[in-house]
Design a protein around this motif. Structure first.
Motif, PDB file in Angstrom:
ATOM      1  N   LEU A   5      -1.336   4.929   6.089  1.00  0.00           N
ATOM      2  CA  LEU A   5      -2.108   5.849   6.489  1.00  0.00           C
ATOM      3  C   LEU A   5      -2.674   6.756   5.311  1.00  0.00           C
ATOM      4  CD1 LEU A   5      -0.094   7.037   9.872  1.00  0.00           C
ATOM      5  CD2 LEU A   5      -1.850   5.236   9.490  1.00  0.00           C
ATOM      6  N   PHE A   6      -4.017   7.095   5.303  1.00  0.00           N
ATOM      7  CA  PHE A   6      -4.604   7.882   4.333  1.00  0.00           C
ATOM      8  C   PHE A   6      -5.501   9.013   4.649  1.00  0.00           C
ATOM      9  CE2 PHE A   6      -4.088   3.302   3.024  1.00  0.00           C
ATOM     10  CZ  PHE A   6      -3.517   3.451   1.592  1.00  0.00           C
ATOM     11  N   ALA A   7      -5.421  10.148   3.744  1.00  0.00           N
ATOM     12  CA  ALA A   7      -6.144  11.175   3.929  1.00  0.00           C
ATOM     13  C   ALA A   7      -5.529  12.000   5.080  1.00  0.00           C
ATOM     14  CB  ALA A   7      -7.666  10.776   4.099  1.00  0.00           C
ATOM     15  N   ASP A   8      -6.448  12.507   5.921  1.00  0.00           N
ATOM     16  CA  ASP A   8      -5.740  13.329   7.051  1.00  0.00           C
ATOM     17  C   ASP A   8      -5.162  12.708   8.103  1.00  0.00           C
ATOM     18  OD1 ASP A   8      -8.332  12.054   8.000  1.00  0.00           O
ATOM     19  OD2 ASP A   8      -8.465  13.748   9.535  1.00  0.00           O
ATOM     20  N   LEU A   9      -5.232  11.152   8.130  1.00  0.00           N
ATOM     21  CA  LEU A   9      -4.465  10.444   9.222  1.00  0.00           C
ATOM     22  C   LEU A   9      -2.907  10.425   8.768  1.00  0.00           C
ATOM     23  CD1 LEU A   9      -6.438   7.159   9.401  1.00  0.00           C
ATOM     24  CD2 LEU A   9      -6.533   9.271  10.803  1.00  0.00           C
ATOM     25  N   ALA A  10      -2.563  10.773   7.622  1.00  0.00           N
ATOM     26  CA  ALA A  10      -1.157  10.783   7.185  1.00  0.00           C
ATOM     27  C   ALA A  10      -0.654  12.008   7.322  1.00  0.00           C
ATOM     28  CB  ALA A  10      -0.934  10.455   5.391  1.00  0.00           C
ATOM     29  N   ALA A  31      -0.290  -3.900  17.119  1.00  0.00           N
ATOM     30  CA  ALA A  31       0.394  -2.939  16.121  1.00  0.00           C
ATOM     31  C   ALA A  31      -0.203  -1.317  16.019  1.00  0.00           C
ATOM     32  CB  ALA A  31       0.107  -3.289  14.808  1.00  0.00           C
ATOM     33  N   PHE A  32      -1.745  -1.606  16.268  1.00  0.00           N
ATOM     34  CA  PHE A  32      -2.410  -0.379  16.445  1.00  0.00           C
ATOM     35  C   PHE A  32      -1.997   0.652  17.672  1.00  0.00           C
ATOM     36  CE2 PHE A  32      -6.233   2.152  17.643  1.00  0.00           C
ATOM     37  CZ  PHE A  32      -6.543   2.881  16.558  1.00  0.00           C
ATOM     38  N   GLU A  33      -1.692  -0.287  18.885  1.00  0.00           N
ATOM     39  CA  GLU A  33      -1.380   0.733  20.095  1.00  0.00           C
ATOM     40  C   GLU A  33       0.024   1.135  19.736  1.00  0.00           C
ATOM     41  OE1 GLU A  33      -2.874   1.594  22.860  1.00  0.00           O
ATOM     42  OE2 GLU A  33      -4.545   1.152  21.992  1.00  0.00           O
ATOM     43  N   SER A  34       0.879   0.400  19.092  1.00  0.00           N
ATOM     44  CA  SER A  34       2.350   0.911  18.804  1.00  0.00           C
ATOM     45  C   SER A  34       2.132   2.044  18.045  1.00  0.00           C
ATOM     46  CB  SER A  34       3.030  -0.261  18.275  1.00  0.00           C
ATOM     47  OG  SER A  34       4.290  -0.010  17.892  1.00  0.00           O
ATOM     48  N   LEU A  35       1.187   2.171  16.889  1.00  0.00           N
ATOM     49  CA  LEU A  35       1.019   3.391  16.066  1.00  0.00           C
ATOM     50  C   LEU A  35       0.855   4.513  17.058  1.00  0.00           C
ATOM     51  CD1 LEU A  35       0.954   4.781  13.235  1.00  0.00           C
ATOM     52  CD2 LEU A  35      -1.508   3.709  13.049  1.00  0.00           C
ATOM     53  N   LEU A  36      -0.327   4.392  18.079  1.00  0.00           N
ATOM     54  CA  LEU A  36      -0.802   5.549  18.782  1.00  0.00           C
ATOM     55  C   LEU A  36       0.439   5.987  19.604  1.00  0.00           C
ATOM     56  CD1 LEU A  36      -4.589   4.506  19.311  1.00  0.00           C
ATOM     57  CD2 LEU A  36      -3.366   5.884  17.558  1.00  0.00           C
ATOM     58  N   GLU A  37       1.092   4.995  20.202  1.00  0.00           N
ATOM     59  CA  GLU A  37       2.168   5.406  20.983  1.00  0.00           C
ATOM     60  C   GLU A  37       3.022   6.279  20.472  1.00  0.00           C
ATOM     61  OE1 GLU A  37       3.981   2.168  22.997  1.00  0.00           O
ATOM     62  OE2 GLU A  37       2.160   1.461  23.925  1.00  0.00           O
ATOM     63  N   ASP A  44      -6.990  11.319  19.140  1.00  0.00           N
ATOM     64  CA  ASP A  44      -8.215  11.923  18.758  1.00  0.00           C
ATOM     65  C   ASP A  44      -9.153  11.619  17.598  1.00  0.00           C
ATOM     66  OD1 ASP A  44      -7.932  13.236  21.430  1.00  0.00           O
ATOM     67  OD2 ASP A  44      -7.130  14.848  20.761  1.00  0.00           O
ATOM     68  N   ARG A  45      -8.436  11.427  16.778  1.00  0.00           N
ATOM     69  CA  ARG A  45      -9.079  11.390  15.286  1.00  0.00           C
ATOM     70  C   ARG A  45      -9.672   9.791  15.295  1.00  0.00           C
ATOM     71  NH1 ARG A  45     -11.666  10.980  11.593  1.00  0.00           N
ATOM     72  NH2 ARG A  45     -11.301  11.563   9.429  1.00  0.00           N
ATOM     73  N   VAL A  46      -8.898   8.874  15.787  1.00  0.00           N
ATOM     74  CA  VAL A  46      -9.303   7.474  15.422  1.00  0.00           C
ATOM     75  C   VAL A  46      -9.955   6.545  16.526  1.00  0.00           C
ATOM     76  CG1 VAL A  46      -7.535   7.269  13.465  1.00  0.00           C
ATOM     77  CG2 VAL A  46      -7.178   6.352  16.018  1.00  0.00           C
ATOM     78  N   LEU A  47      -9.783   7.309  17.885  1.00  0.00           N
ATOM     79  CA  LEU A  47     -10.602   6.589  18.848  1.00  0.00           C
ATOM     80  C   LEU A  47     -12.175   7.357  19.379  1.00  0.00           C
ATOM     81  CD1 LEU A  47      -7.394   5.660  21.312  1.00  0.00           C
ATOM     82  CD2 LEU A  47      -8.753   4.317  19.549  1.00  0.00           C
ATOM     83  N   ASP A  48     -12.865   6.579  19.800  1.00  0.00           N
ATOM     84  CA  ASP A  48     -14.018   7.080  20.359  1.00  0.00           C
ATOM     85  C   ASP A  48     -14.526   6.139  21.590  1.00  0.00           C
ATOM     86  OD1 ASP A  48     -16.596   8.586  20.604  1.00  0.00           O
ATOM     87  OD2 ASP A  48     -17.727   7.021  19.301  1.00  0.00           O
ATOM     88  N   ASP A  49     -14.385   6.811  22.605  1.00  0.00           N
ATOM     89  CA  ASP A  49     -14.471   6.494  24.023  1.00  0.00           C
ATOM     90  C   ASP A  49     -13.345   5.120  24.462  1.00  0.00           C
ATOM     91  OD1 ASP A  49     -16.577   8.064  24.828  1.00  0.00           O
ATOM     92  OD2 ASP A  49     -18.123   6.686  23.844  1.00  0.00           O
ATOM     93  N   HIS A  55     -16.274   4.810  12.180  1.00  0.00           N
ATOM     94  CA  HIS A  55     -15.974   5.305  11.023  1.00  0.00           C
ATOM     95  C   HIS A  55     -14.639   5.184  10.474  1.00  0.00           C
ATOM     96  CE1 HIS A  55     -15.271   8.640  13.496  1.00  0.00           C
ATOM     97  NE2 HIS A  55     -14.224   8.988  12.521  1.00  0.00           N
ATOM     98  N   ILE A  56     -13.692   4.480  11.191  1.00  0.00           N
ATOM     99  CA  ILE A  56     -12.305   4.480  10.665  1.00  0.00           C
ATOM    100  C   ILE A  56     -12.223   2.722  10.474  1.00  0.00           C
ATOM    101  CG2 ILE A  56     -10.048   4.288  11.651  1.00  0.00           C
ATOM    102  CD1 ILE A  56     -10.858   6.670  11.545  1.00  0.00           C
ATOM    103  N   ASN A  57     -11.777   2.564   9.075  1.00  0.00           N
ATOM    104  CA  ASN A  57     -11.562   0.910   8.646  1.00  0.00           C
ATOM    105  C   ASN A  57     -10.106   0.768   9.065  1.00  0.00           C
ATOM    106  OD1 ASN A  57     -14.004   0.784   7.344  1.00  0.00           O
ATOM    107  ND2 ASN A  57     -13.402   2.405   6.216  1.00  0.00           N
ATOM    108  N   VAL A  58      -9.989  -0.526   9.622  1.00  0.00           N
ATOM    109  CA  VAL A  58      -8.702  -1.002  10.171  1.00  0.00           C
ATOM    110  C   VAL A  58      -8.602  -2.287   8.986  1.00  0.00           C
ATOM    111  CG1 VAL A  58      -7.123  -2.187  11.771  1.00  0.00           C
ATOM    112  CG2 VAL A  58      -8.725  -0.188  12.212  1.00  0.00           C
ATOM    113  N   LEU A  59      -7.552  -2.268   8.029  1.00  0.00           N
ATOM    114  CA  LEU A  59      -7.416  -3.224   7.235  1.00  0.00           C
ATOM    115  C   LEU A  59      -6.137  -4.027   7.167  1.00  0.00           C
ATOM    116  CD1 LEU A  59      -8.176  -1.253   3.835  1.00  0.00           C
ATOM    117  CD2 LEU A  59      -9.739  -2.522   5.423  1.00  0.00           C
TER     118      LEU A  59
END
Length: 90
Positions: A5-10, A31-37, A44-49, A55-59
C-alpha cells in the motif's frame, strides 16, 4: 498473499505491507475483498459506489489489472499486489 500500500492507503491500514487470506487460483478481487475485510477503513478511500474508484490503481506484478482481466485476474504463485492512490508532487 500480500498487498503493498502506498501514500495515505498505508497510513489508513497502519502498514505498507498487509498480508491477506488469498492464494494462487483466487482472483485479484478475492484478495482485494480480503484486504477490505481486514482493514474496513480503506473502503471509503478506495471504493466508489461499491466498485474500485477510477483514481485507484490496482497492480499485479507492476501492471494495472485493468489491462488484464480486471478484478477477475487469477493470482499465480509469487504475484505481488499493490494499491496506488493518485499522487502529486512538486
Amino acid at each position: 498473499m500480500e498487498w503493498k500500500l502506498f501514500a495515505d492507503l498505508a497510513e489508513i491500514a497502519g502498514d505498507r505491507v498487509v498480508a491477506v487470506d488469498a492464494e494462487p487460483g483466487d482472483t485479484v478481487g478475492d484478495a482485494f475483498e480480503s484486504l477490505l475485510e481486514a482493514h474496513p477503513a480503506l473502503r471509503d478511500r478506495v471504493l466508489d459506489d461499491g466498485e474500485v474508484a477510477d483514481h485507484i490503481n490496482v497492480l499485479r506484478n507492476g501492471s494495472n489489472v485493468h489491462h488484464e482481466d480486471g478484478m477477475e485476474t487469477r493470482l499465480e504463485p509469487g504475484d505481488e499486489l499493490a494499491l496506488f492512490p493518485p499522487v502529486s508532487g512538486g
